[in-house]
Scaffold this active site. Structure first.
Site, PDB file in Angstrom:
ATOM      1  N   SER A   1     -47.010 -85.131  70.091  1.00 58.32           N
ATOM      2  CA  SER A   1     -46.096 -85.765  69.150  1.00 58.32           C
ATOM      3  C   SER A   1     -45.879 -87.231  69.485  1.00 58.32           C
ATOM      4  CB  SER A   1     -44.748 -85.041  69.151  1.00 58.32           C
ATOM      5  OG  SER A   1     -44.868 -83.831  68.463  1.00 58.32           O
TER       6      SER A   1
ATOM      7  N   GLN B   1     -39.397 -80.374  73.527  1.00 62.08           N
ATOM      8  CA  GLN B   1     -39.629 -81.485  72.602  1.00 62.08           C
ATOM      9  C   GLN B   1     -39.800 -82.816  73.332  1.00 62.08           C
ATOM     10  OE1 GLN B   1     -36.535 -82.197  69.751  1.00 62.08           O
ATOM     11  NE2 GLN B   1     -37.939 -83.119  68.287  1.00 62.08           N
TER      12      GLN B   1
ATOM     13  N   ARG C   1     -44.657 -76.274  71.291  1.00 59.40           N
ATOM     14  CA  ARG C   1     -43.750 -77.032  70.422  1.00 59.40           C
ATOM     15  C   ARG C   1     -42.489 -76.215  70.171  1.00 59.40           C
ATOM     16  NH1 ARG C   1     -47.448 -80.737  66.398  1.00 59.40           N
ATOM     17  NH2 ARG C   1     -47.343 -82.540  67.784  1.00 59.40           N
TER      18      ARG C   1
ATOM     19  N   ASP D   1     -43.370 -83.391  74.585  1.00 57.95           N
ATOM     20  CA  ASP D   1     -44.447 -83.186  73.610  1.00 57.95           C
ATOM     21  C   ASP D   1     -45.352 -84.422  73.500  1.00 57.95           C
ATOM     22  OD1 ASP D   1     -46.034 -82.633  71.419  1.00 57.95           O
ATOM     23  OD2 ASP D   1     -44.424 -81.790  70.224  1.00 57.95           O
TER      24      ASP D   1
ATOM     25  N   TYR E   1     -48.149 -75.306  60.559  1.00 59.60           N
ATOM     26  CA  TYR E   1     -49.472 -75.916  60.431  1.00 59.60           C
ATOM     27  C   TYR E   1     -50.147 -75.530  59.128  1.00 59.60           C
ATOM     28  CZ  TYR E   1     -48.831 -77.126  65.199  1.00 59.60           C
ATOM     29  OH  TYR E   1     -48.327 -77.663  66.326  1.00 59.60           O
TER      30      TYR E   1
HETATM   31  P1  NAD Z   1     -51.572 -81.683  62.333  1.00 58.27           P
HETATM   32  O1  NAD Z   1     -51.921 -82.849  63.204  1.00 58.27           O
HETATM   33  O2  NAD Z   1     -52.048 -80.331  62.698  1.00 58.27           O
HETATM   34  O3  NAD Z   1     -52.114 -82.006  60.854  1.00 58.27           O
HETATM   35  C1  NAD Z   1     -51.781 -83.195  60.216  1.00 58.27           C
HETATM   36  C2  NAD Z   1     -51.414 -82.913  58.788  1.00 58.27           C
HETATM   37  O4  NAD Z   1     -52.596 -82.613  58.026  1.00 58.27           O
HETATM   38  C3  NAD Z   1     -50.480 -81.722  58.594  1.00 58.27           C
HETATM   39  O5  NAD Z   1     -49.324 -82.140  57.904  1.00 58.27           O
HETATM   40  C4  NAD Z   1     -51.307 -80.738  57.760  1.00 58.27           C
HETATM   41  O6  NAD Z   1     -50.525 -79.973  56.891  1.00 58.27           O
HETATM   42  C5  NAD Z   1     -52.224 -81.701  57.023  1.00 58.27           C
HETATM   43  N1  NAD Z   1     -53.417 -81.107  56.397  1.00 58.27           N
HETATM   44  C6  NAD Z   1     -54.252 -80.170  56.888  1.00 58.27           C
HETATM   45  N2  NAD Z   1     -55.229 -79.902  55.992  1.00 58.27           N
HETATM   46  C7  NAD Z   1     -55.017 -80.718  54.925  1.00 58.27           C
HETATM   47  C8  NAD Z   1     -55.690 -80.921  53.698  1.00 58.27           C
HETATM   48  N3  NAD Z   1     -56.766 -80.220  53.342  1.00 58.27           N
HETATM   49  N4  NAD Z   1     -55.193 -81.846  52.848  1.00 58.27           N
HETATM   50  C9  NAD Z   1     -54.085 -82.558  53.154  1.00 58.27           C
HETATM   51  N5  NAD Z   1     -53.414 -82.414  54.315  1.00 58.27           N
HETATM   52  C10 NAD Z   1     -53.869 -81.488  55.187  1.00 58.27           C
HETATM   53  O7  NAD Z   1     -50.015 -81.624  62.086  1.00 58.27           O
HETATM   54  P2  NAD Z   1     -48.818 -82.152  63.001  1.00 58.27           P
HETATM   55  O8  NAD Z   1     -48.591 -83.577  62.737  1.00 58.27           O
HETATM   56  O9  NAD Z   1     -49.016 -81.737  64.396  1.00 58.27           O
HETATM   57  O10 NAD Z   1     -47.624 -81.332  62.391  1.00 58.27           O
HETATM   58  C11 NAD Z   1     -47.854 -80.021  61.917  1.00 58.27           C
HETATM   59  C12 NAD Z   1     -46.544 -79.271  61.887  1.00 58.27           C
HETATM   60  O11 NAD Z   1     -46.035 -79.150  63.213  1.00 58.27           O
HETATM   61  C13 NAD Z   1     -45.494 -79.928  61.054  1.00 58.27           C
HETATM   62  O12 NAD Z   1     -44.925 -78.930  60.235  1.00 58.27           O
HETATM   63  C14 NAD Z   1     -44.470 -80.373  62.063  1.00 58.27           C
HETATM   64  O13 NAD Z   1     -43.176 -80.209  61.557  1.00 58.27           O
HETATM   65  C15 NAD Z   1     -44.667 -79.419  63.180  1.00 58.27           C
HETATM   66  N6  NAD Z   1     -44.289 -79.999  64.459  1.00 58.27           N
HETATM   67  C16 NAD Z   1     -43.401 -79.305  65.226  1.00 58.27           C
HETATM   68  C17 NAD Z   1     -43.010 -79.813  66.462  1.00 58.27           C
HETATM   69  C18 NAD Z   1     -42.018 -79.068  67.314  1.00 58.27           C
HETATM   70  O14 NAD Z   1     -41.599 -78.002  66.929  1.00 58.27           O
HETATM   71  N7  NAD Z   1     -41.668 -79.585  68.457  1.00 58.27           N
HETATM   72  C19 NAD Z   1     -43.545 -81.010  66.917  1.00 58.27           C
HETATM   73  C20 NAD Z   1     -44.458 -81.694  66.099  1.00 58.27           C
HETATM   74  C21 NAD Z   1     -44.823 -81.154  64.870  1.00 58.27           C
END
Ligand code: NAD
Length: 426
Positions: free
Chosen positions: A133, A127, A122, A130, A227
């Site tokens: 995503s 991007q 990521r 991804d 994360y």
């Molecule tokens: P994920 O699928 O790993 O998790 C989903 C959500 O669950 C997250 O927001 C996490 O904080 C939440 N979570 C975990 N435990 C929890 C709990 N006990 N109670 C409530 N919520 C809880 O997450 P994701 O959708 O892949 O995104 C995670 C991070 O990755 C975000 O900060 C996002 O900005 C980032 N991201 C970056 C890129 C990139 O850089 N290209 C792409 C996608 C996502």
């Protein structure tokens, strides 16, 4: 450069790895494509459209697999498919090696060059590749549509001569890619939306979508790279109290909480479900990673105390046209830089950060550090893209990303799917 695209054969999989649009682009790069007849039918991409784009259609994909330099798939191949692919060929798909290590071993033993698309790092440059995503974004949307279909009341408020119909109350647990899209979709449908997460950064994103953010005050809920971290027992207790108090008043609960490399946290207990109103609906997007609700059964719809609990693991496949289009574009964006423009052959730069981060097997060996492979040289520093940048309309979003050398999220990678672009609620 010969490329083969077989029809997906795994249960509940309607997506396809190439679209007429990406076929045309790949042909433009000098590729010869063979698509198995009917491969795109589940995504309304018909053989004729692939032919117009420049592909050949094969009733039997076997001979094309035996000649192809690259095989494109959504799901990991079957043993039968692996046995038909030319040794040394490139295989690009969602490999889910933690859920099914045997398939990766078999592909390595066949000497395939295996790229796991869910391992795309990521970073800014990747991007547009991804897969987690793009697919998670659609999964978040679809979860709300499924909830609405199983909810026997209305999402929006109606004022009629016979009285007022109240808006549904929707609670989203986990405000990552899928969760933010679920919030935006539920808002569009007219629900009153609230959400929680353990990451501080999520609060602002939730509120900017017009939802209420409820949270427990944590010193730091983030475990690195954007994360979540696993909560301590004391924090879990506080969160359980928060969730227990809130779900009583909710009609719809969408759970998306994941922690990379671990089973999904259990956030909704049987006792909490029993306090919910009759007719309420829970959609558990973490079903494949063990579920956020302790009653969830993967791929089943169950009823407990008149509450429906949906454990679909195939949400992106339930929106197969868009999911295929985005997946196919992710794959094209990954392949394009691997093509040598002069020789028109696939020639990956093995020290490239994206190639290294995504390569699972090569020369008969499993090579990814997160799978016990020999660690590759340290990659360049990565630039994470904040979740606040995504937009549904741009076609991005879904699940926990993998970075080179990091542990992999729990089984369930293949169906989910999760982008960092924040959906717009308007
Ligand atoms: P994920 O699928 O790993 O998790 C989903 C959500 O669950 C997250 O927001 C996490 O904080 C939440 N979570 C975990 N435990 C929890 C709990 N006990 N109670 C409530 N919520 C809880 O997450 P994701 O959708 O892949 O995104 C995670 C991070 O990755 C975000 O900060 C996002 O900005 C980032 N991201 C970056 C890129 C990139 O850089 N290209 C792409 C996608 C996502």
């Amino acid at each position: 450069m010969k490329i083969a695209v077989p029809k997906e054969r795994r249960a509940r999989e309607a997506r396809v790895a190439a679209s007429p649009e990406t076929v045309k682009k790949l042909v433009g790069l000098g590729a010869t494509l063979t698509i198995e007849a009917g491969a795109g039918a589940g995504a309304s991409m018909l053989d004729a459209a692939y032919q117009v784009a420049g592909a050949m259609i094969a009733a039997d994909i076997g001979p094309a697999l035996a000649e192809a330099d690259a095989v494109l798939k959504v799901q990991r191949p079957s043993a039968d498919e692996i046995a038909k692919i030319k040794p040394g060929a490139m295989l690009c798909c969602i490999m889910a090696p933690h859920a099914d290590p045997g398939t990766l071993k078999a592909a390595a033993a066949r000497n395939l060059v295996v790229f796991g698309m869910e391992f795309i790092p990521r970073i800014t440059r990747a991007q547009s590749m991804d897969v987690l995503s793009s697919q998670a974004n659609l999964a978040g949307y679809r979860a709300v549509i499924e909830a609405a279909a199983h909810y026997t009341r209305s999402f929006p408020m109606f004022m009629t001569a016979a009285g007022t119909v109240q808006a549904a109350r929707c609670f989203v647990i986990g405000a990552g890619v899928a969760g933010l899209q679920a919030i935006a979709t539920a808002r569009r449908l007219g629900a009153v939306v609230s959400a929680t997460d353990v990451r501080k950064a999520a609060g602002e994103q939730v509120e900017s979508l017009g939802a209420k953010y409820i949270f427990i005050d944590l010193p730091e809920g983030e475990g690195g790279g954007g994360y979540a971290r696993a909560l301590t027992p004391d924090e879990q207790k506080k969160q359980a109290e928060l969730v227990a108090n809130h779900v009583k008043s909710q009609d719809i609960v969408i759970t998306t909480a994941l922690i990379p490399g671990r089973p999904a946290p259990k956030l909704l207990t049987r006792a909490m479900v029993e306090t919910m109103k009759p007719g309420s609906v829970i959609v558990d997007l973490a079903a494949e990673a063990g579920g956020n609700c302790e009653l969830t059964k993967p791929d089943e719809i169950l009823k407990h105390h008149n509450v429906s609990i949906l454990g679909f693991t195939d949400l992106p496949s339930r929106i197969a046209v868009d999911a295929s289009q985005l997946y196919a574009r992710n794959l094209f964006n990954f392949l394009q830089p691997l093509v040598d423009k002069e020789s028109k052959t696939l020639s990956p730069k093995w020290d490239d950060e994206i190639v290294k981060g995504t390569l699972l097997a090569k020369d008969g060996q499993i090579v990814h550090p997160a799978l016990g492979g020999k660690p590759a040289p340290a990659p360049e520093p990565q630039t994470l893209i904040p979740a606040s940048s995504p937009s549904v309309d741009s076609g991005a979003p879904t699940q926990p990303p993998q970075r080179a050398g990091e542990p992999i999220p729990a089984p369930g990678d293949e169906a989910t799917v999760v982008p960092p672009r924040r959906p717009s609620a308007s």
